[in-house]
Design an enzyme around this catalytic site. Structure first.
Site, short mmCIF file in Angstrom:
data_model
loop_
_atom_site.label_atom_id
_atom_site.label_comp_id
_atom_site.label_asym_id
_atom_site.label_seq_id
_atom_site.Cartn_x
_atom_site.Cartn_y
_atom_site.Cartn_z
N ASP A 46 54.37 81.57 33.77
CA ASP A 46 54.61 82.10 32.43
C ASP A 46 54.01 81.10 31.44
O ASP A 46 54.45 79.94 31.38
CB ASP A 46 56.11 82.27 32.20
N GLY A 68 45.02 85.14 29.14
CA GLY A 68 46.39 85.54 29.42
C GLY A 68 47.13 85.96 28.16
O GLY A 68 46.70 85.70 27.04
N GLY A 69 48.28 86.61 28.37
CA GLY A 69 49.12 87.04 27.26
C GLY A 69 49.23 88.54 27.19
O GLY A 69 48.73 89.28 28.03
N SER A 107 40.41 89.03 19.62
CA SER A 107 40.29 90.48 19.57
C SER A 107 39.80 90.94 18.20
O SER A 107 40.12 90.32 17.18
CB SER A 107 41.65 91.13 19.85
N TYR A 133 49.93 91.91 17.31
CA TYR A 133 48.94 91.48 18.29
C TYR A 133 47.72 90.88 17.58
O TYR A 133 47.25 89.80 17.94
CB TYR A 133 48.53 92.68 19.15
N ARG A 170 33.81 106.44 18.31
CA ARG A 170 34.32 105.18 17.78
C ARG A 170 34.33 104.09 18.85
O ARG A 170 33.88 102.96 18.63
CB ARG A 170 35.74 105.39 17.23
#
Length: 264
Positions: A46, A68-69, A107, A133, A170
């Site tokens: 973790d 990760g995440g 992102s 996020y 899109r």
């Protein structure tokens, strides 16, 4: 033997990177909070557990690929632990262990609230996250800047766009071919003097929502385009009746707060 630490190794992109590295003989240590779907060896850890991250980082790690995440929107506690605490632990543990380089999976959702009719969006345009996020990815990028400027840890932050099979015009405009992704990670691992860079993880698509200016000093360009898929065609107009189309972040911009009873 020095090896790369790959977090998020059981996810779709992490799995692609595992296969890519294995085919090229690159040594890596795979970790995730869940087992790999193909039963490949993955260390279960973790990332919100600092001691667990320290144990991984102590195993002759030469660089970190931090994929990760939580990979989508979630409630605050989930985002806090998986993405914010997890990213902090990666950078701080790397600093303490003397690991010199981190590749960070950011992102496009860090800029998801821009209207699609105001594209292409530049790397230097302000953050406009469409979700918690997206906020966590903006946090990771600014954290990486601190750890480069103050502690010398080189970093490439990749604002990953649509890395799955596009189903709409899109998504075709946002498409990031997974081999383009893997070659970018490879290049960032091997290039001397990486410094601190941010790039959009996007292939060479017509009408792309994001624009990364040429960087001759870095020397990577995507080799794929959504045109090779045939359909959906990124040159087609966006459907004005689709509520996902007015803003770059798509459905993320339509959701409420995930700590409410019914955010969707």
């Amino acid at each position: 033997m020095p090896q790369i630490l790959l977090t998020g190794a059981s996810g779709r992109l992490g799995t692609h990177l595992r296969h890519w590295f294995t085919a090229r003989g690159r040594a890596f240590l795979a970790t995730d909070i869940i087992s790999a779907p193909d039963d490949a060896p993955v260390e279960i850890a973790d990332l919100a557990d600092r001691a667990a991250v320290d144990r991984l980082m102590a195993r002759d790690i030469s660089a970190v690929i931090h994929f990760g995440g939580m990979s989508k929107e979630a409630g605050w506690d989930t985002i806090l632990h998986a993405n914010i605490m997890g990213s902090y632990n990666i950078f701080e543990s790397a600093r303490k262990a003397g690991v010199p380089r981190v590749i960070f999976a950011s992102s496009y959702h860090a800029q998801g609230m821009y209207p699609t009719d105001e594209t292409p969006i530049a790397l230097t345009d302000p953050y406009r996250p469409d979700s918690l996020y997206g906020v966590s990815k903006a946090f990771g990028e600014t954290l990486s800047r601190l750890y480069f400027d103050k502690f010398g840890i080189e970093c490439l932050a990749i604002r990953i766009c649509t890395a799955g099979q596009p189903g709409t015009t899109r998504e075709a405009r946002l498409w990031f071919n997974r081999d383009d992704m893997a070659s970018l990670v490879d290049h960032a691992l091997d290039t001397p003097n990486l410094g601190h860079r941010t790039l959009f993880g996007i292939s060479n698509n017509p009408n792309a929502f994001f624009l990364t200016p040429p960087d001759p000093a870095f020397g990577w360009v995507p080799t794929h385009s959504a045109l090779e898929l045939g359909t959906p065609d990124p040159r087609d107009p966006l459907d004005p009746a689709d509520p996902r189309n007015p803003l770059v972040g798509g459905i993320f911009t339509q959701w409420g707060h995930f700590d409410d009873e019914d955010p969707r």
